[in-house]
Enzyme design. Sequence first.
Site, short mmCIF file in Angstrom:
data_model
loop_
_atom_site.label_atom_id
_atom_site.label_comp_id
_atom_site.label_asym_id
_atom_site.label_seq_id
_atom_site.Cartn_x
_atom_site.Cartn_y
_atom_site.Cartn_z
N ASP A 95 0.84 -1.20 0.00
CA ASP A 95 0.00 0.00 0.00
C ASP A 95 0.87 1.25 0.00
O ASP A 95 1.89 1.29 -0.69
CB ASP A 95 -0.92 -0.02 1.22
CG ASP A 95 -2.27 0.62 0.94
OD1 ASP A 95 -2.30 1.85 0.84
OD2 ASP A 95 -3.27 -0.09 0.80
N HIS A 136 -3.88 4.82 4.38
CA HIS A 136 -4.57 3.60 3.95
C HIS A 136 -3.87 2.34 4.40
O HIS A 136 -4.49 1.42 4.94
CB HIS A 136 -4.71 3.65 2.43
CG HIS A 136 -5.73 2.72 1.86
ND1 HIS A 136 -5.40 1.60 1.14
CD2 HIS A 136 -7.08 2.75 1.91
CE1 HIS A 136 -6.50 0.99 0.75
NE2 HIS A 136 -7.54 1.67 1.20
N SER A 310 -11.53 -2.23 0.81
CA SER A 310 -10.23 -2.10 1.46
C SER A 310 -10.27 -2.63 2.88
O SER A 310 -9.28 -3.14 3.39
CB SER A 310 -9.80 -0.63 1.51
OG SER A 310 -9.20 -0.24 0.33
#
Length: 618
Positions: A95, A136, A310
């Site tokens: 990520d 994230h 996600s």
Amino acid sequence: MEGEPYYHFKHRGTRQKALSRHWGWNMRLTKEPKVLWFEQQTVKKRTKRSVSVVPTDPWFHKQWYMNNDIDPDLNILTAWSKGYTGLGVVLTVLDDGIEKDHPELSANYDPLASYDFNSNDPDPQPRYTTRDENRHGTRCAGEVAAAANNRICGAGVAYNAKVGGVRMLDGPITDMVEAQSLSLRPQHIHIYSASWGPEDDGKTVDGPGVLAAEAFYRGVTKGRGGLGSIFIWASGNGGLNYDNCNCDGYANSIYTLSVGSVLAGGQRPWYGEGCSAILTTTYSSRTTSEVQIVTTDLHHRCTDKHTGTSASAPLAAGMIALALEANPALTWRDLQHLVIRTSKPAHLQAEDWAVNGVGRKVSHHYGYGLLDAGLLVEMAKAWAGTQPQRRCSVKTLHAPRNIGSKLTISTDISSCSGRTKRIRSLEHVQVQLSLSYSRRGDLVIALTSPMGTTSTLVTVRPWAVTPGPPLLQPIRHQPAGLQGLDLHVHTLLGREPQRDLDAPAREQGRCLQHRSAGQLHPAPPRHRRGHDGQALCSLCRGRVHQAGCAGSVRGVRQLFVRLPALLPVLLPSALLRPYPESRRHERSPRLCQLPPLLLHVPGRFGQQLHGLSPHLHL
């Protein structure tokens, strides 16, 4: 004691819970010549040396998806009660980096499972910005391996697993960067969790390049000492754009385990994509409150606002880590078999649930259903393993054919039942199809098995106006019969191009600026598949949410409006779908008022119709 000259006597004249010895009987037994030894039994205090499976973390009560707050949840507590917490398993999150010094992650952080391919150094620490847009990876990592019982945040699904991070989304993304990330230390890392992919805009068709495709193949054939690396993938958040995850070459690879999302009440989230590549599903948010997924956040903070596919994929990655602790000898194919067998339709709502040829219910939106961690570890312990993989290729179309409005191709694949290429059961079906058509988004392509199971490989995608062949490598566990397969290609004719219609903002695509009606401003592309509320342009974010329709119009596919020139213009069904903030309208009358639109008909018609507010009665 058996085999020994010991005897246990009880006397009716004595109290069983006396605080002192009974001196009279003790004296008599002392004088008895045949009694060599005696002792009056007393009650002793003993405690079980087991650790409570319910973490004491202050936010664990918010982790509704695994604390038995809903039924069914992901059954994580059952897996923990069996002693499985991810110990000995190494996972990395591909990520934008992870905050390795976060107090929830530092104890489980593994530097050997980490690297920064954006800056080419071993430190995956995210780059901090004013908007915290590189949070994230930290959020995904916390779902899997946040420490338990440390009085911070909540607990990760596999809270004793080692976790690392690969920073690769915060810079130019090339085939080489993806390949390096997917092949980082494959003998040390067991699981790679990825919550990103090509843009979920409903028109992109993209997949791994040459190097990334090679990394996938080398991972499953050589990773983990030949057992195969485990690649967990989020299916995508393009539901509002009618995207299809079979057009994502990462999610639909046979080497990845694609994970979909469902709301706590069993409803499909508005961002959820459907495709035959999805194998399993986990939760992403609740329908009755604003609580979503609890996890770690930047600046050593916690959040309960993580959602989207996600959030679903890391939950599945954590459950896979529990299964690998239960049985470290599982191959990548073993885990796909186990995930299929331990995913249950439960209360998941969809119109396309069907029973396939081996008796399992399956849906394009959820795969085989909600993943059950307790059942997964139990089956993993006793799993005997699968037979070696065999492949059989059959050429169906030997000469070009004209599609027209419908084309059906049938083929006999009995050759795959021969001695040299004998296929006893079907794990994966891959279709390679090359075609030319004026509008790729008008094509519907489906594969039907001999026992009647239909896998839709490509659905109508209204925004996919570019000509070109779709990318098709679907994954679907099919029935065992191999008499023949049917491939169906359908088209929708007579539709006007929709690029001439200025629609309200969509979550991951564009933003309509209200100050100058009809002017579209592109929003920054987001590869990450989380929906954290920041993807919409700040200028029109509130107004767009107010333009949502009543929930009663869900399922309306399209609406035709005729202009004065009698030119039919198709309004995309995104206009007829409610935004999340519109849940308060769920019980409103069956009336949907669309927001004012500016319809511009170009070319020889040259007409504009301002302030059109159509009403739809159902």
